[in-house]
Scaffold this motif. Structure first.
Motif, PDB file in Angstrom:
ATOM      1  N   ASN A 164       0.791  -1.180   0.030  1.00 41.54           N
ATOM      2  CA  ASN A 164       0.028   0.025  -0.043  1.00 41.54           C
ATOM      3  C   ASN A 164       0.725   1.237  -0.112  1.00 41.54           C
ATOM      4  O   ASN A 164       0.619   2.216  -0.797  1.00 41.54           O
ATOM      5  N   PHE A 182       2.791   1.770  -3.618  1.00 47.19           N
ATOM      6  CA  PHE A 182       1.793   2.097  -4.584  1.00 47.19           C
ATOM      7  C   PHE A 182       1.362   3.637  -4.421  1.00 47.19           C
ATOM      8  O   PHE A 182       1.011   4.520  -5.416  1.00 47.19           O
ATOM      9  N   MET A 183       1.205   3.846  -3.049  1.00 46.79           N
ATOM     10  CA  MET A 183       0.535   5.192  -2.854  1.00 46.79           C
ATOM     11  C   MET A 183       1.595   6.204  -3.098  1.00 46.79           C
ATOM     12  O   MET A 183       1.333   7.366  -3.712  1.00 46.79           O
ATOM     13  N   ASN A 184       2.818   5.968  -2.619  1.00 44.69           N
ATOM     14  CA  ASN A 184       4.030   6.971  -3.046  1.00 44.69           C
ATOM     15  C   ASN A 184       4.175   7.110  -4.588  1.00 44.69           C
ATOM     16  O   ASN A 184       4.640   8.009  -4.829  1.00 44.69           O
ATOM     17  N   ALA A 217       1.931   6.472  -6.885  1.00 45.09           N
ATOM     18  CA  ALA A 217       0.800   7.268  -7.654  1.00 45.09           C
ATOM     19  C   ALA A 217       1.254   8.801  -7.205  1.00 45.09           C
ATOM     20  O   ALA A 217       1.017   9.635  -8.091  1.00 45.09           O
ATOM     21  N   SER A 226      -7.898  10.541  -9.391  1.00 44.36           N
ATOM     22  CA  SER A 226      -7.906  10.158  -7.933  1.00 44.36           C
ATOM     23  C   SER A 226      -9.316   9.702  -7.213  1.00 44.36           C
ATOM     24  O   SER A 226      -9.432   8.978  -6.685  1.00 44.36           O
ATOM     25  N   THR A 246     -10.759   6.541  -8.916  1.00 47.02           N
ATOM     26  CA  THR A 246     -10.140   5.266  -8.311  1.00 47.02           C
ATOM     27  C   THR A 246     -10.475   5.332  -7.035  1.00 47.02           C
ATOM     28  O   THR A 246     -10.561   4.170  -6.499  1.00 47.02           O
ATOM     29  N   SER A 247     -10.498   6.134  -6.197  1.00 46.54           N
ATOM     30  CA  SER A 247     -10.865   6.035  -4.658  1.00 46.54           C
ATOM     31  C   SER A 247     -12.033   5.459  -4.531  1.00 46.54           C
ATOM     32  O   SER A 247     -12.234   4.406  -4.041  1.00 46.54           O
ATOM     33  N   GLY A 296     -10.626   1.654  -4.956  1.00 45.08           N
ATOM     34  CA  GLY A 296     -10.391   1.370  -3.698  1.00 45.08           C
ATOM     35  C   GLY A 296     -11.389   0.934  -2.639  1.00 45.08           C
ATOM     36  O   GLY A 296     -11.176  -0.047  -1.707  1.00 45.08           O
ATOM     37  N   MET A 299      -6.709  -1.404   0.043  1.00 44.22           N
ATOM     38  CA  MET A 299      -5.989  -0.016  -0.312  1.00 44.22           C
ATOM     39  C   MET A 299      -4.721  -0.273  -1.258  1.00 44.22           C
ATOM     40  O   MET A 299      -4.954   0.636  -2.194  1.00 44.22           O
ATOM     41  N   ASN A 352      -4.556   1.799  -4.942  1.00 45.31           N
ATOM     42  CA  ASN A 352      -3.691   2.582  -5.277  1.00 45.31           C
ATOM     43  C   ASN A 352      -2.949   2.075  -6.486  1.00 45.31           C
ATOM     44  O   ASN A 352      -2.372   2.886  -7.333  1.00 45.31           O
ATOM     45  N   LEU A 393      -4.903   3.437  -9.437  1.00 47.41           N
ATOM     46  CA  LEU A 393      -4.471   4.798  -9.626  1.00 47.41           C
ATOM     47  C   LEU A 393      -3.081   4.919 -10.092  1.00 47.41           C
ATOM     48  O   LEU A 393      -3.034   5.604 -11.287  1.00 47.41           O
TER      49      LEU A 393
END
Length: 107
Positions: free
Chosen positions: A15, A18-20, A22, A42, A45-46, A50, A72, A76, A79
């Motif tokens: 998580n 992929f978050m960083n 993105a 965003s 996708t959220s 997600g 999560m 991400n 995204l």
């Protein structure tokens, strides 16, 4: 508590990765002035990637932090794919000229 965190370390790290990733890739279309594209990708996708992924993983797989972080990470990752596609398919010359015009008007 530490045992619970130990069990979900791989989904948690996925998580974060992929978050960083993105966030880093989103900077490219943002620098092109494509704020709306980044916002809507965003947002969509959220709420359509997600949140359903978290629900599905928690409801049908594991009702714990592993299911939460796996959902999560899935959102991400989706995204990352969308923002990478938008970035790759951008008309780079068009957006570089728009940014140059914008900055020449400001100065």
């Amino acid at each position: 508590l530490l045992d619970i965190l130990e069990d979900c370390k791989i989904p948690f790290v996925a998580n974060l990765f992929f978050m960083n990733l993105a966030v880093a890739i989103e900077r490219i279309p943002l620098s092109m002035g494509r704020v709306n594209v980044v916002f809507w990708s965003s947002f969509i996708t959220s709420w359509f990637g997600g949140v359903p992924a978290v629900y599905i993983f928690i409801r049908y797989w594991r009702n714990d932090l592993t299911g939460l972080y796996t959902g999560m990470a899935t959102g991400n990752a989706i995204l990352v794919v969308i923002v990478t596609t938008v970035t790759y398919k951008s008309e780079w010359v068009k957006y570089s000229l728009l940014i140059q015009q914008y900055h020449s008007k400001r100065n």
